[in-house]
Design an enzyme around this catalytic site. Structure first.
Site, mmCIF file in Angstrom:
data_model
loop_
_atom_site.group_PDB
_atom_site.id
_atom_site.type_symbol
_atom_site.label_atom_id
_atom_site.label_comp_id
_atom_site.label_asym_id
_atom_site.label_seq_id
_atom_site.Cartn_x
_atom_site.Cartn_y
_atom_site.Cartn_z
ATOM 1 N N GLU A 83 0.682 -1.056 -0.092
ATOM 2 C CA GLU A 83 -0.105 -0.016 -0.044
ATOM 3 C C GLU A 83 0.647 1.104 -0.008
ATOM 4 O OE1 GLU A 83 -3.709 2.081 2.681
ATOM 5 O OE2 GLU A 83 -2.298 0.466 3.858
ATOM 6 N N GLU B 119 -11.846 2.332 6.508
ATOM 7 C CA GLU B 119 -10.685 2.972 7.475
ATOM 8 C C GLU B 119 -10.408 4.376 7.806
ATOM 9 O OE1 GLU B 119 -5.951 1.506 7.367
ATOM 10 O OE2 GLU B 119 -6.730 2.409 5.669
#
Length: 254
Positions: free
Chosen positions: A139, A236
């Site tokens: 990521e 998130e």
């Protein structure tokens, strides 16, 4: 209809991980994911997942020593042994709770040597995870929240995924990070779809619930659906108050 995953690294942090899983089920989420579950016995997490019927989509490798500035280890040349231990711990834990994916955190580094060790560690992670049917994710993080993080852009991530050439390695596309670094979410999603393994979201710039800020998530979620991506999207975000008070977006954006 869009399905959502509750990221329990940010949501219901006032509860134990098993109780946070139960809260996510009660709130209407279709899946859960977490950051670092290692202080909770895997059996307790597995029991809560079985009780609720929620899948655990993923977890992260340990950061190292956050109090000393660590944010991952896998791209730091002189900490290869620690990185491998963190990868092995994460894969073992993921297998024990039937988690789908492990996010291997790179850490703060730059240059050719970190690139080489990151590729090597990812190959190790993919080989270790493959027999369990577990995917590995990488990521890119934005320069405001994680200045100096090794993995910074989706183009850099794509080059690494192509170099590693493992079928179970994919991109974690976090709309929050990508918007801050690159913008152009609709085109980036379409371009990167073949290598995306998970999508996360939060408002920009404050990383709050997706009901405000500069991203129109009704549009973005529509783009994702039109592209044919149908896995749960990871919420998130930092709620800033009790999580239950921040969930009105689920009804309007689903």
């Amino acid at each position: 209809m869009t399905d959502f995953s509750a990221n329990l690294g940010f949501l219901w942090t006032d509860r134990s991980l098993p109780d946070a899983i139960r809260a996510a089920k009660a709130a209407g989420f279709q899946a859960v994911e977490c950051h670092w579950p290692y202080d909770t016995p895997a059996g307790e997490v597995a029991s809560a997942l079985a009780e609720t019927g929620l899948p655990m989509l993923g977890l992260n490798t340990r950061r190292g020593f956050p109090d000393k500035g660590d944010n991952g280890l896998a791209a730091i040349p002189d900490r290869r042994d620690e990185a491998r231990a963190a990868i092995e711990e994460a894969v073992t834990y993921a297998a024990a709770i039937n988690a789908a994916k492990v996010h291997v955190m790179a850490g703060f580094a730059a240059g050719e040597a970190p690139h080489a060790v990151f590729v090597d560690n990812l190959r190790h992670a993919c080989a270790l995870a493959e027999p369990h049917g577990i995917g590995i994710l990488i990521e890119p993080l934005n320069r405001y929240d994680a200045p100096g993080y090794f993995l910074q852009t989706t183009d850099q991530a794509r080059r690494i995924i192509e170099e590693v050439a493992a079928p179970n390695l994919a991109l974690m596309f976090d709309c929050y990070h990508v918007q801050l670094t690159e913008g152009d979410l609709s085109h980036r999603l379409a371009d990167l779809l073949p290598i995306i393994g998970h999508i996360q979201f939060a408002s920009v710039p404050d990383r709050g619930a997706p009901d405000h800020g500069e991203i129109d998530f009704a549009h973005v979620f529509g783009v994702i659906a039109d592209l044919g991506y149908n896995a749960p999207l990871g919420a998130e975000y930092k709620p800033g108050r009790p999580t239950e008070e921040t969930l009105a977006w689920m009804a309007t954006l689903r």
